[in-house]
Design a protein around this motif. Sequence first.
Motif, PDB file in Angstrom:
ATOM      1  N   THR A 181       0.833  -1.207   0.000  1.00 47.06           N
ATOM      2  CA  THR A 181       0.000   0.000   0.000  1.00 47.06           C
ATOM      3  C   THR A 181       0.868   1.257   0.000  1.00 47.06           C
ATOM      4  OG1 THR A 181      -1.552  -1.216   1.370  1.00 47.06           O
ATOM      5  CG2 THR A 181      -1.895   1.156   1.236  1.00 47.06           C
ATOM      6  N   VAL A 182       0.473   2.245  -0.804  1.00 48.10           N
ATOM      7  CA  VAL A 182       1.153   3.550  -0.775  1.00 48.10           C
ATOM      8  C   VAL A 182       0.431   4.421   0.253  1.00 48.10           C
ATOM      9  CG1 VAL A 182       1.531   5.673  -2.102  1.00 48.10           C
ATOM     10  CG2 VAL A 182       2.156   3.456  -3.082  1.00 48.10           C
ATOM     11  N   HIS A 183       1.193   4.944   1.234  1.00 42.38           N
ATOM     12  CA  HIS A 183       0.591   5.745   2.317  1.00 42.38           C
ATOM     13  C   HIS A 183       0.695   7.255   2.081  1.00 42.38           C
ATOM     14  CE1 HIS A 183       1.527   1.847   4.410  1.00 42.38           C
ATOM     15  NE2 HIS A 183       0.256   2.013   4.712  1.00 42.38           N
ATOM     16  N   ARG A 184       1.669   7.672   1.251  1.00 42.92           N
ATOM     17  CA  ARG A 184       1.826   9.095   0.910  1.00 42.92           C
ATOM     18  C   ARG A 184       2.277   9.171  -0.534  1.00 42.92           C
ATOM     19  NH1 ARG A 184       6.172  10.411   4.651  1.00 42.92           N
ATOM     20  NH2 ARG A 184       5.624   8.322   5.338  1.00 42.92           N
ATOM     21  N   LYS A 185       1.776  10.176  -1.261  1.00 42.99           N
ATOM     22  CA  LYS A 185       2.267  10.313  -2.641  1.00 42.99           C
ATOM     23  C   LYS A 185       2.415  11.784  -3.028  1.00 42.99           C
ATOM     24  CE  LYS A 185      -2.181   9.834  -4.954  1.00 42.99           C
ATOM     25  NZ  LYS A 185      -2.980   9.261  -5.990  1.00 42.99           N
ATOM     26  N   TYR A 186       3.393  12.003  -3.879  1.00 45.09           N
ATOM     27  CA  TYR A 186       3.727  13.357  -4.334  1.00 45.09           C
ATOM     28  C   TYR A 186       3.851  13.388  -5.854  1.00 45.09           C
ATOM     29  CZ  TYR A 186       5.152  14.237   0.531  1.00 45.09           C
ATOM     30  OH  TYR A 186       5.181  14.369   1.898  1.00 45.09           O
ATOM     31  N   ASP A 187       3.457  14.527  -6.419  1.00 49.53           N
ATOM     32  CA  ASP A 187       3.653  14.812  -7.839  1.00 49.53           C
ATOM     33  C   ASP A 187       4.606  16.008  -7.868  1.00 49.53           C
ATOM     34  OD1 ASP A 187       3.199  16.438 -10.253  1.00 49.53           O
ATOM     35  OD2 ASP A 187       1.636  15.013 -10.752  1.00 49.53           O
ATOM     36  N   LEU A 188       5.867  15.777  -8.261  1.00 45.89           N
ATOM     37  CA  LEU A 188       6.906  16.808  -8.138  1.00 45.89           C
ATOM     38  C   LEU A 188       7.381  17.293  -9.510  1.00 45.89           C
ATOM     39  CD1 LEU A 188       8.996  15.025  -5.340  1.00 45.89           C
ATOM     40  CD2 LEU A 188       7.265  16.818  -5.012  1.00 45.89           C
ATOM     41  N   LYS A 189       7.331  18.619  -9.707  1.00 48.27           N
ATOM     42  CA  LYS A 189       7.772  19.204 -10.972  1.00 48.27           C
ATOM     43  C   LYS A 189       9.001  20.103 -10.808  1.00 48.27           C
ATOM     44  CE  LYS A 189       3.273  19.394 -13.359  1.00 48.27           C
ATOM     45  NZ  LYS A 189       3.504  18.454 -14.444  1.00 48.27           N
ATOM     46  N   GLY A 190       9.339  20.441  -9.553  1.00 48.14           N
ATOM     47  CA  GLY A 190      10.473  21.347  -9.357  1.00 48.14           C
ATOM     48  C   GLY A 190      10.091  22.812  -9.480  1.00 48.14           C
ATOM     49  N   SER A 191       8.783  23.091  -9.511  1.00 46.36           N
ATOM     50  CA  SER A 191       8.297  24.471  -9.583  1.00 46.36           C
ATOM     51  C   SER A 191       7.572  24.802  -8.282  1.00 46.36           C
ATOM     52  CB  SER A 191       7.323  24.608 -10.757  1.00 46.36           C
ATOM     53  OG  SER A 191       6.659  25.854 -10.699  1.00 46.36           O
ATOM     54  N   LEU A 192       7.627  26.075  -7.868  1.00 47.20           N
ATOM     55  CA  LEU A 192       6.963  26.455  -6.615  1.00 47.20           C
ATOM     56  C   LEU A 192       5.740  27.349  -6.836  1.00 47.20           C
ATOM     57  CD1 LEU A 192      10.089  27.075  -4.343  1.00 47.20           C
ATOM     58  CD2 LEU A 192       8.765  24.984  -4.635  1.00 47.20           C
ATOM     59  N   VAL A 193       5.418  27.642  -8.085  1.00 48.29           N
ATOM     60  CA  VAL A 193       4.242  28.467  -8.372  1.00 48.29           C
ATOM     61  C   VAL A 193       3.023  27.559  -8.556  1.00 48.29           C
ATOM     62  CG1 VAL A 193       3.152  30.002 -10.070  1.00 48.29           C
ATOM     63  CG2 VAL A 193       5.504  30.403  -9.354  1.00 48.29           C
ATOM     64  N   SER A 194       1.996  27.791  -7.739  1.00 55.97           N
ATOM     65  CA  SER A 194       0.758  26.984  -7.755  1.00 55.97           C
ATOM     66  C   SER A 194       1.050  25.493  -7.624  1.00 55.97           C
ATOM     67  CB  SER A 194      -0.023  27.222  -9.065  1.00 55.97           C
ATOM     68  OG  SER A 194      -0.240  28.579  -9.267  1.00 55.97           O
ATOM     69  N   ARG A 195       2.034  25.165  -6.792  1.00 57.70           N
ATOM     70  CA  ARG A 195       2.414  23.753  -6.640  1.00 57.70           C
ATOM     71  C   ARG A 195       2.181  23.291  -5.207  1.00 57.70           C
ATOM     72  NH1 ARG A 195       1.996  20.441 -10.042  1.00 57.70           N
ATOM     73  NH2 ARG A 195       3.601  19.081  -9.176  1.00 57.70           N
ATOM     74  N   GLU A 196       0.967  23.597  -4.711  1.00 53.84           N
ATOM     75  CA  GLU A 196       0.557  23.122  -3.392  1.00 53.84           C
ATOM     76  C   GLU A 196      -0.816  22.473  -3.541  1.00 53.84           C
ATOM     77  OE1 GLU A 196       0.062  24.701   1.219  1.00 53.84           O
ATOM     78  OE2 GLU A 196       0.449  26.154  -0.367  1.00 53.84           O
ATOM     79  N   PRO A 247      -4.158  11.897  -0.583  1.00 54.07           N
ATOM     80  CA  PRO A 247      -4.054  13.076  -1.454  1.00 54.07           C
ATOM     81  C   PRO A 247      -2.786  13.044  -2.315  1.00 54.07           C
ATOM     82  CG  PRO A 247      -3.476  13.656   0.803  1.00 54.07           C
ATOM     83  CD  PRO A 247      -3.932  12.233   0.831  1.00 54.07           C
ATOM     84  N   THR A 248      -2.868  13.693  -3.483  1.00 56.37           N
ATOM     85  CA  THR A 248      -1.668  13.871  -4.310  1.00 56.37           C
ATOM     86  C   THR A 248      -1.042  15.192  -3.899  1.00 56.37           C
ATOM     87  OG1 THR A 248      -2.679  12.661  -6.137  1.00 56.37           O
ATOM     88  CG2 THR A 248      -0.774  14.032  -6.663  1.00 56.37           C
ATOM     89  N   LEU A 249       0.035  15.108  -3.119  1.00 53.42           N
ATOM     90  CA  LEU A 249       0.712  16.312  -2.619  1.00 53.42           C
ATOM     91  C   LEU A 249       1.712  16.817  -3.665  1.00 53.42           C
ATOM     92  CD1 LEU A 249       1.238  14.942   1.001  1.00 53.42           C
ATOM     93  CD2 LEU A 249      -0.508  16.566   0.260  1.00 53.42           C
ATOM     94  N   LYS A 250       2.125  18.075  -3.514  1.00 53.96           N
ATOM     95  CA  LYS A 250       2.984  18.678  -4.546  1.00 53.96           C
ATOM     96  C   LYS A 250       4.265  19.245  -3.935  1.00 53.96           C
ATOM     97  CE  LYS A 250      -0.907  19.520  -7.630  1.00 53.96           C
ATOM     98  NZ  LYS A 250      -1.720  20.499  -8.353  1.00 53.96           N
ATOM     99  N   ASP A 251       5.009  19.969  -4.762  1.00 56.57           N
ATOM    100  CA  ASP A 251       6.358  20.431  -4.383  1.00 56.57           C
ATOM    101  C   ASP A 251       6.388  21.219  -3.071  1.00 56.57           C
ATOM    102  OD1 ASP A 251       7.975  20.384  -7.432  1.00 56.57           O
ATOM    103  OD2 ASP A 251       5.812  20.283  -7.351  1.00 56.57           O
ATOM    104  N   ILE A 252       5.473  22.185  -2.915  1.00 60.07           N
ATOM    105  CA  ILE A 252       5.477  23.018  -1.705  1.00 60.07           C
ATOM    106  C   ILE A 252       5.152  22.162  -0.475  1.00 60.07           C
ATOM    107  CG2 ILE A 252       4.305  24.941  -0.520  1.00 60.07           C
ATOM    108  CD1 ILE A 252       4.090  26.323  -3.282  1.00 60.07           C
ATOM    109  N   ASP A 253       4.213  21.215  -0.639  1.00 56.72           N
ATOM    110  CA  ASP A 253       3.867  20.307   0.463  1.00 56.72           C
ATOM    111  C   ASP A 253       5.096  19.480   0.863  1.00 56.72           C
ATOM    112  OD1 ASP A 253       1.008  20.971   0.226  1.00 56.72           O
ATOM    113  OD2 ASP A 253       1.108  19.817  -1.622  1.00 56.72           O
ATOM    114  N   PHE A 254       5.835  19.017  -0.127  1.00 57.44           N
ATOM    115  CA  PHE A 254       7.033  18.204   0.110  1.00 57.44           C
ATOM    116  C   PHE A 254       8.035  18.980   0.973  1.00 57.44           C
ATOM    117  CE2 PHE A 254      11.172  16.393  -0.855  1.00 57.44           C
ATOM    118  CZ  PHE A 254      10.926  15.023  -0.919  1.00 57.44           C
ATOM    119  N   LEU A 255       8.238  20.265   0.619  1.00 60.75           N
ATOM    120  CA  LEU A 255       9.183  21.105   1.369  1.00 60.75           C
ATOM    121  C   LEU A 255       8.645  21.445   2.758  1.00 60.75           C
ATOM    122  CD1 LEU A 255      10.275  23.542  -1.516  1.00 60.75           C
ATOM    123  CD2 LEU A 255      11.544  21.567  -0.648  1.00 60.75           C
TER     124      LEU A 255
END
Length: 346
Positions: A143-158, A169-177
């Motif tokens: 089972t996957v418990h956390r997942k991220y979609d990462l593009k390396g951009s910080l604009v509208s990436r939350e 949830p599909t978390l993004k770059d800002i969430d990762f940081l």
Amino acid sequence: MLLPDDFKANSKIKVNNHLFNRENLPGHFKFKEYCPQVFRNLRERFSIDDQDYQVSLTRSPPTYETEGGGRFLLSYDRTLVIKEISSEDVADMHSLLSHYHQYIVKCHGSTILPQFLGMYRLSVDNEERYMMVMRNMFSHRLTVHRKYDLKGSLVSREASDKEKGKELPTLKDIDFLNMNQKVYISEEAKKDFMEKLKRDVEFLVQLKIMGYSLLLGIHDVQRAEQEDEEEVKEEEEDGESDPVASVGSYGTSPEGIGSYLNSHKPLGPGDFDPYIDVYAIKSAENSPQKEVYFMGLIDILTQYDAKKKAAHAAKTVKHGAGAEISTVHPEQYAKRFLDFVTNIFA
């Protein structure tokens, strides 16, 4: 050996169904398979047996999943993803396919690009649906418990509050940081992963492709063990002393892509078969918690065309020329993406 015409070929069948499974199947439908020889060759290079592929795809109905606004199907044994695509995506895939095939041959299938396994069109009552079949980047048993979609951009990436409210949830770059998330893998595994990633990204730059992401899934071994214990406890309380083995785990029918496991010893917590879970990497021995990471590149069909140029111009006006926006040139996109991914490791 494949010929140039194989990259333009297709096969079609027309079905007039009057009797079989009428409750669930339409009376008339047409099915088209694009470039059958090319995809068969790709499946072979990805070590997927043709019969196993067909069993995984068709033995039982797939399940619907949703991802970032889009929806896709997951094969019954969770080894294949069937994604609904547009006719434009089909055209993009046709222009990419010979380059992609050549690249897969060159790297001997050692890549973190999506593994494209088949492309189809289904026509029912003059309505056409296009589908792409790919190997599932996540595990069919862990089972996957956390997942991220990462593009390396910080604009509208939350991720939005609505997205964060979901079970996974599909978390993004800002969430990762913000969450101080890190990927704890050995130096050797990191070196191997980064070599593949840089080679794959270089290939995408050559084709002027951008907009891709790194899909990162995290399996928490300890949490999975606790969940398993709770499940067993619940089953005992409900009087279910003989639970059915889950699909893809040992004890199921010896067919389909996940069947390799069935003829071998049962896997322990956090264990996986690298021939099936090809995107999986174990956490390092000295990591703070035992985890398994699934990492692969997704959304690789976006070329830097007129639409992207217009979006880039609009975002530059809005955010300023130096802003970390998503729609930059393919070379800039690749550099920013690689810089970000290099820093996700502990």
